[in-house]
Design an enzyme around this catalytic site. Structure first.
Site, PDB file in Angstrom:
ATOM      1  N   LYS A 279      43.921  30.546  38.900  1.00 49.36           N
ATOM      2  CA  LYS A 279      44.083  31.054  37.538  1.00 49.36           C
ATOM      3  C   LYS A 279      45.493  31.160  37.090  1.00 49.36           C
ATOM      4  O   LYS A 279      46.335  30.997  37.930  1.00 49.36           O
ATOM      5  CB  LYS A 279      43.716  32.398  37.258  1.00 49.36           C
ATOM      6  N   ARG A 353      29.060  34.304  39.816  1.00 47.98           N
ATOM      7  CA  ARG A 353      27.678  34.052  39.861  1.00 47.98           C
ATOM      8  C   ARG A 353      27.250  33.568  41.291  1.00 47.98           C
ATOM      9  O   ARG A 353      26.180  33.853  41.645  1.00 47.98           O
ATOM     10  CB  ARG A 353      27.511  32.873  38.986  1.00 47.98           C
TER      11      ARG A 353
HETATM   12  N1  BES Z   1      36.251  36.886  36.115  1.00 48.00           N
HETATM   13  C1  BES Z   1      36.267  35.887  35.468  1.00 48.00           C
HETATM   14  C2  BES Z   1      35.690  36.157  34.188  1.00 48.00           C
HETATM   15  C3  BES Z   1      36.923  36.807  33.336  1.00 48.00           C
HETATM   16  C4  BES Z   1      38.072  36.025  32.538  1.00 48.00           C
HETATM   17  C5  BES Z   1      36.642  37.762  32.607  1.00 48.00           C
HETATM   18  C6  BES Z   1      38.747  36.398  31.865  1.00 48.00           C
HETATM   19  C7  BES Z   1      37.477  38.599  31.964  1.00 48.00           C
HETATM   20  C8  BES Z   1      38.612  37.981  31.289  1.00 48.00           C
HETATM   21  C9  BES Z   1      35.090  34.913  36.196  1.00 48.00           C
HETATM   22  O1  BES Z   1      34.890  34.935  37.311  1.00 48.00           O
HETATM   23  C10 BES Z   1      36.001  33.598  35.773  1.00 48.00           C
HETATM   24  O2  BES Z   1      36.764  33.192  36.229  1.00 48.00           O
HETATM   25  N2  BES Z   1      34.968  32.844  34.991  1.00 48.00           N
HETATM   26  C11 BES Z   1      35.475  31.507  34.602  1.00 48.00           C
HETATM   27  C12 BES Z   1      34.266  30.489  34.378  1.00 48.00           C
HETATM   28  C13 BES Z   1      34.549  29.307  34.428  1.00 48.00           C
HETATM   29  C14 BES Z   1      35.425  28.515  35.467  1.00 48.00           C
HETATM   30  C15 BES Z   1      33.492  28.436  34.318  1.00 48.00           C
HETATM   31  C16 BES Z   1      35.942  31.701  33.056  1.00 48.00           C
HETATM   32  O3  BES Z   1      35.588  32.422  32.447  1.00 48.00           O
HETATM   33  O4  BES Z   1      36.898  30.936  32.888  1.00 48.00           O
HETATM   34 MN    MN Z   2      36.717  33.624  38.207  1.00 48.77          MN
END
Ligand code: BES
Ligand code: MN
Ligand code: ZN
Length: 495
Positions: A279, A353
């Site tokens: 990230k 997931r």
């Molecule tokens: N924990 C995150 C989701 C999230 C992101 C929650 C920002 C709150 C704020 C999750 O594990 C994630 O990173 N999801 C990705 C999925 C994508 C790679 C398909 C996302 O939402 O960017």
């Molecule tokens: Mn994630």
């Protein structure tokens, strides 16, 4: 916190540090405000034209009124009378609670629940009052070097007609349990990720088990998780040096019932750096909240235990960290889930997931009446619904309606989004049974579709709380959502 009913027919004689009475806009007094106004020769009406307009989220304190025993009468703005509803009532109670908290008042009486709304019962409003006081009392200082020990609202009474007092009591009992659950959830979520690790969560679960006879807690460690063949969950965990845990908290009613259990499953990423699909740095600290789903399972189980609900309720938490390392998942890796389905990991940041699918498969062994998973699953859900509503997805209309009903009763909003075959098609992989991301678009929906592949054998709902579990910015902190809605749903299924 102690809550009680106050049914004295003579409001003016109630001896209290602070008595809350509601005032609508346009100089409309609630019945309680009217009584105080009459006893005090118009002390309330005299300030309506100048100092107090009755706007929502405003308050004005009147001290030592003639003919009134209360030390302070706190006018609480209710907004427009014709728009007044359960949500406006909750806001009014919160306004009063923050006033009392800020003024270091330890004992209060509120008349606000006695004002009817079309969309709530007196129990609902009493519950909301207790929740508001609980929320005002939340204070984080676990990792501050100076503890300022702010004063707490210790005692609150809800004023109502004598005929309504037993309904008030029911609401207060539930509200207190919800408030304790919410505050436990907030604390777990607010704790930093170097303290609140998977191992820490396991210890907290064991502590819960020691606190209540009817809670049995089981913590599975890596070896046992391996024996269960949770290859998807373990693939995420292996990128970190912190060992993963799989926690099962079981609440059993005093008299065993033959109803199938209700199961909650929480995403417990105590930190989500994204893994190899790292990230960006901005706000990455907030990914300590990626265990918000797990924290809500803990808070809900605490409330369930306190209320000793007459239903078997099982909380499951799958917890690990998602970090980049020499042993972390790589884009392109194919892993095998507990269900036997193979998964191509196209983005290591879509880890929630991967963790949840194995926990959802594990839930099958309980032959559940329903399973609800709670997860900070997608940034896309924040884009779609913001911090107002949690995303709701379900394979069962009855269950979805029950969740919406509980959501409405507790002002803990949800909005249903679709899961259907057109979206399922986006998860196609050339190298595994399913890909862990879908494209293009509809990121929250494809995430839910992924989970749906693992929940076909029971009624299931998924709450995406990515936008609702915490607030960012200057008031950064956990909200404790969706504990109110979960506890209410469980209460409703037990009644
Ligand atoms: N924990 C995150 C989701 C999230 C992101 C929650 C920002 C709150 C704020 C999750 O594990 C994630 O990173 N999801 C990705 C999925 C994508 C790679 C398909 C996302 O939402 O960017
Ligand atoms: Mn994630
Ligand atoms: Zn995550």
């Amino acid at each position: 916190m102690e809550f009680s009913t106050q049914t004295s027919t003579d409001l003016t004689q109630i001896n209290t540090e602070a008595l809350a009475v509601g005032v609508f806009k346009n100089q409309v007094l609630s019945p309680a405000a009217e009584l105080i106004d009459q006893a005090s020769q118009g002390a309330i009406r005299s300030v309506l034209e100048s100092e107090f307009k009755g706007d929502a989220k405003t308050s004005l304190v009147l001290r030592q009124l003639n003919g009134v025993a209360a030390k302070r009468v706190v006018l609480i703005g209710l907004g427009e009378q014709k728009k007044y509803n359960a949500k406006a009532h909750a806001t009014a109670e919160a306004t009063f609670a923050s006033y009392a908290k800020a003024a270091s008042i330890k004992e209060v009486v509120s008349t606000l629940a006695s004002i009817d709304t079309a969309d709530s019962s007196i129990s609902d409003r009493s519950r909301a009052a207790a929740q508001a006081i609980g929320a005002a009392n939340y204070h984080y200082d676990a990792t501050l070097s100076t503890k300022n020990n702010p004063s707490q609202i210790e005692r609150a009474a809800i004023w109502s007609a004598p005929t309504e007092s037993s309904a008030v009591e029911v609401g207060l009992l539930q509200g207190k349990a919800i408030a304790n659950g919410v505050n436990f959830t907030r604390l777990l979520a607010d704790l930093p990720p170097n303290i609140c690790t998977p191992t820490y969560l396991a210890q907290e679960a064991k502590k819960l088990g020691e606190q209540f006879d009817h809670l049995k807690v089981e913590v599975l460690e890596r070896k046992q998780i391996e024996a269960l063949k949770m290859g998807s969950f373990l693939s995420v965990a292996k990128g970190s040096d912190e060992p993963p845990v799989f926690i099962v908290i079981k609440h059993s009613p005093t008299t065993p019932s033959d109803e199938a259990p209700l199961v909650l499953v929480g995403k417990g990423l105590t930190f989500d750096a994204g893994g190899i699909s790292l990230k960006p740095a901005a706000n990455m600290d907030e990914m300590k909240y990626d265990m918000g789903g797990a924290a809500s399972v803990f808070g809900t189980m605490l409330a369930v235990a306190e209320l000793n609900l007459d239903r078997e309720i099982i909380g499951i938490v799958a917890s690990c960290e998602n970090l980049p390392s020499g042993r972390a998942n790589k884009p392109g890796d194919v892993v095998t889930s507990m269900a036997g389905k193979t998964i191509e990991i196209l983005n290591t940041d879509a880890e929630g997931r991967l963790v949840l699918c194995d926990a959802l498969t594990y839930a099958e062994r309980f032959n559940p009446a329903a399973v609800i998973n709670i997860a900070t699953l997608t940034g896309a859900c924040v884009v779609a619904l913001g911090d107002v509503n949690s995303g709701l997805f379900s394979n069962n209309d009855t269950l979805a309606e029950q969740i919406k009903e509980a959501s409405q009763q507790t002002n803990d909003g949800v909005w249903q989004l679709p899961i259907s075959d057109e979206y399922q098609a986006k998860l196609k992989s050339n190298f595994a049974d399913i890909a862990n991301i879908g494209s293009p678009g509809a990121g929250s929906v494809t995430a839910a579709c992924f989970l749906a592949r693992f929940t076909e054998s029971y009624p299931w709902a998924h709450l995406d709380i990515a936008g609702t579990a915490w607030s960012g910015g200057a008031n950064k902190g956990a909200t404790g959502r969706p504990v109110p809605l979960l506890v209410q749903y469980l209460i409703n299924q037990t009644a």
